[in-house]
Design an enzyme around this catalytic site. Structure first.
Site, mmCIF file in Angstrom:
data_model
loop_
_atom_site.group_PDB
_atom_site.id
_atom_site.type_symbol
_atom_site.label_atom_id
_atom_site.label_comp_id
_atom_site.label_asym_id
_atom_site.label_seq_id
_atom_site.Cartn_x
_atom_site.Cartn_y
_atom_site.Cartn_z
ATOM 1 C CD GLU A 38 -2.704 1.538 0.234
ATOM 2 O OE1 GLU A 38 -3.314 0.601 -0.288
ATOM 3 O OE2 GLU A 38 -2.802 2.722 -0.152
ATOM 4 C CB THR A 80 -5.938 -0.509 -3.796
ATOM 5 O OG1 THR A 80 -5.494 0.397 -2.803
ATOM 6 C CG2 THR A 80 -5.239 -1.849 -3.591
ATOM 7 C CG HIS A 195 -4.865 3.792 3.092
ATOM 8 N ND1 HIS A 195 -5.513 5.003 3.192
ATOM 9 C CD2 HIS A 195 -5.351 3.191 1.978
ATOM 10 C CE1 HIS A 195 -6.352 5.128 2.176
ATOM 11 N NE2 HIS A 195 -6.274 4.050 1.427
ATOM 12 C CG ASP A 254 -1.409 0.504 -3.707
ATOM 13 O OD1 ASP A 254 -0.501 1.293 -3.365
ATOM 14 O OD2 ASP A 254 -2.479 0.380 -3.075
ATOM 15 C CG HIS A 255 -2.114 3.938 -5.108
ATOM 16 N ND1 HIS A 255 -1.943 4.693 -3.985
ATOM 17 C CD2 HIS A 255 -2.980 2.951 -4.773
ATOM 18 C CE1 HIS A 255 -2.686 4.209 -3.014
ATOM 19 N NE2 HIS A 255 -3.320 3.135 -3.443
HETATM 20 C C1 GP9 Z 1 -8.894 -0.633 0.826
HETATM 21 C C2 GP9 Z 1 -7.488 -0.626 0.360
HETATM 22 C C3 GP9 Z 1 -6.956 0.756 0.249
HETATM 23 O O1 GP9 Z 1 -9.439 -1.899 0.814
HETATM 24 O O2 GP9 Z 1 -7.358 -1.309 -0.837
HETATM 25 O O3 GP9 Z 1 -7.642 1.425 -0.722
HETATM 26 P P1 GP9 Z 1 -7.085 2.637 -1.549
HETATM 27 O O4 GP9 Z 1 -7.677 3.868 -0.953
HETATM 28 O O5 GP9 Z 1 -5.610 2.672 -1.470
HETATM 29 O O6 GP9 Z 1 -7.569 2.373 -2.911
HETATM 30 MN MN MN Z 2 -3.945 1.610 -2.082
#
Ligand code: GP9
Ligand code: MN
Length: 405
Positions: A38, A80, A195, A254-255
């Protein structure tokens, strides 16, 4: 359907290269373990804060893995879930909304579906509500066999950080499920602790916060470290449970975690003023492909999340003569000459294009627009083809069975 023919032609002319390499089929019969890290961006790797390494485990791991240092996320509003879509479906996320929410019932011919025919079982592990990002519905379309969502985990106030179950306990509690599913399997673990807004109790923080005008950036480093430690513990658990040896582990960011609103603080941290060129370069996220027993190798070629589907199928030895996808295998020499970001920005071997300015990729110096122009149209065309495929659910009409080797 005529639109599909046009897209097929495009893919044949621009995407389908001869994709052989020494690693072809190396993963066949092995378990594939993806870890979605994340909000981890590449700039934290091999960097320190007050003399402390931010990601000591990942820094060591890249020395014994295939590491792509110029790998870009290509996500948009679906965050994500967009990264998941890129990796499984090999298509671009949509420009205006999360494709997981807007087009969950399409035909995608995604990796979990393809490898089912080869005897692979597939599952996702993520300790959030199953309907977040509409995952429970979309995972069926992507062909996943099972989703270990929040209800499979023992979550209580003592093991929550920020958005939910902390990453360390998440991996610990996942091992028993991993041991119970049929091999070979293709699984994805989605971490959560790092996150936004990067909350972490002092007792859980093993490195210092940063000191700048951005609380977001300041808090980012200890939570990145937390995820680094959680992944390290997961590797130990995999080794203890005998899973490691038979598996290939792929870690990707992921980003971005730090948006451009924090550029002043980011500039302070990196010791330079952040230009539009730097904004693009900050969209790099780690890609670490760890194959036990293989020596490490660092790749500096440009790469994007969209390349993971063909790369995975290549490692599994399940390549297609044809497939509708917009990435190319990262281990092949002959590759598509650009990485497109979802907003139309792009990166080539030599250039970075953003905000209508063409930059030298290696130096960041502005160069003549004529250098970037030859790619501009193709990037937009490719994004458009991908969008049209999704809007029209055109893969319904594509006969994949005829294409399989
Ligand atoms: C939530 C997780 C985080 O289930 O995948 O979400 P994001 O905000 O990074 O898309
Ligand atoms: Mn994410």
């Amino acid at each position: 359907e005529s639109e599909l023919v046009e897209i097929e032609d495009y893919v044949q002319d621009h995407i389908d290269y001869d994709e052989h390499s020494d690693l072809e089929g190396v993963a066949r019969g092995k378990n594939i373990i993806y870890i979605s890290a994340e909000s981890v961006q590449s700039f934290v790797l091999n960097r320190t804060i007050n003399g402390q390494e931010i990601t000591p485990f990942l820094n060591d791991l890249i020395e014994e893995s295939y590491y792509f240092e110029n790998f870009y996320h290509q996500t948009n509003l679906g965050k994500t879930s967009d990264s998941e879509f890129l990796i499984e479906a090999g298509l671009y996320p949509l420009p205006n909304g999360p494709v997981f929410m807007t087009h969950p019932h399409n035909e995608y011919h995604a990796v979990p579906e393809i490898i089912k025919d080869y005897g692979y079982y597939s599952a996702v592990f993520h300790a959030n509500n199953k309907s977040f990002w509409n995952r429970d519905v979309m995972y069926e379309s992507l062909g996943y066999d099972h989703f270990y969502s929040k209800r499979y985990y023992n979550v209580h106030e003592d093991n929550i950080i920020g958005w939910g179950l902390n990453d360390k306990v998440f991996f610990e509690q996942s091992i028993k499920y991993l041991q119970s599913i049929p091999e070979p399997y293709y699984v994805k673990f989605i971490t959560l602790t790092n996150h936004f807004p990067f909350e972490l109790d002092e007792k859980d923080a093993n490195i210092d916060q940063y000191d700048s005008n951005s609380n977001t950036l300041n808090h980012y480093f200890p939570t990145v470290r937390y995820t680094d430690e959680a992944i390290q513990q997961f590797f130990e658990l995999l080794k203890q449970s005998g899973i490691y040896e038979d598996s290939i582990i792929i870690i990707y960011g992921d980003h971005y975690g730090i948006s451009e609103y924090h550029n002043k603080a980011m500039g302070q941290f990196l010791g330079k003023e952040i230009t539009p060129y730097d904004n693009v370069q900050l969209q790099r996220v780690p890609l670490i492909i760890h194959i036990p027993g293989h020596e490490g190798k660092k790749f500096d070629k440009i790469a994007g999340q969209i390349d993971l589907k063909p790369t995975m199928l290549h490692l599994l030895g399940m390549e297609y003569d044809q497939d509708i996808r917009f990435g190319t295998n990262l281990f092949s020499e002959d590759r598509k000459p650009f990485v497109a970001l979802r907003n139309g920005d792009f990166i080539t071997d030599e250039y970075v294009f953003t905000e209508n300015i063409c930059y030298d990729r290696l130096t960041g110096a502005e160069v003549e627009m004529s250098n970037c122009e030859p790619f501009e149209e193709q990037v937009l065309q490719e994004l458009q083809h991908s969008d049209n495929l999704i809007y029209g659910d055109l893969l319904r009409f594509y006969n994949f069975d005829d294409q399989e080797k």
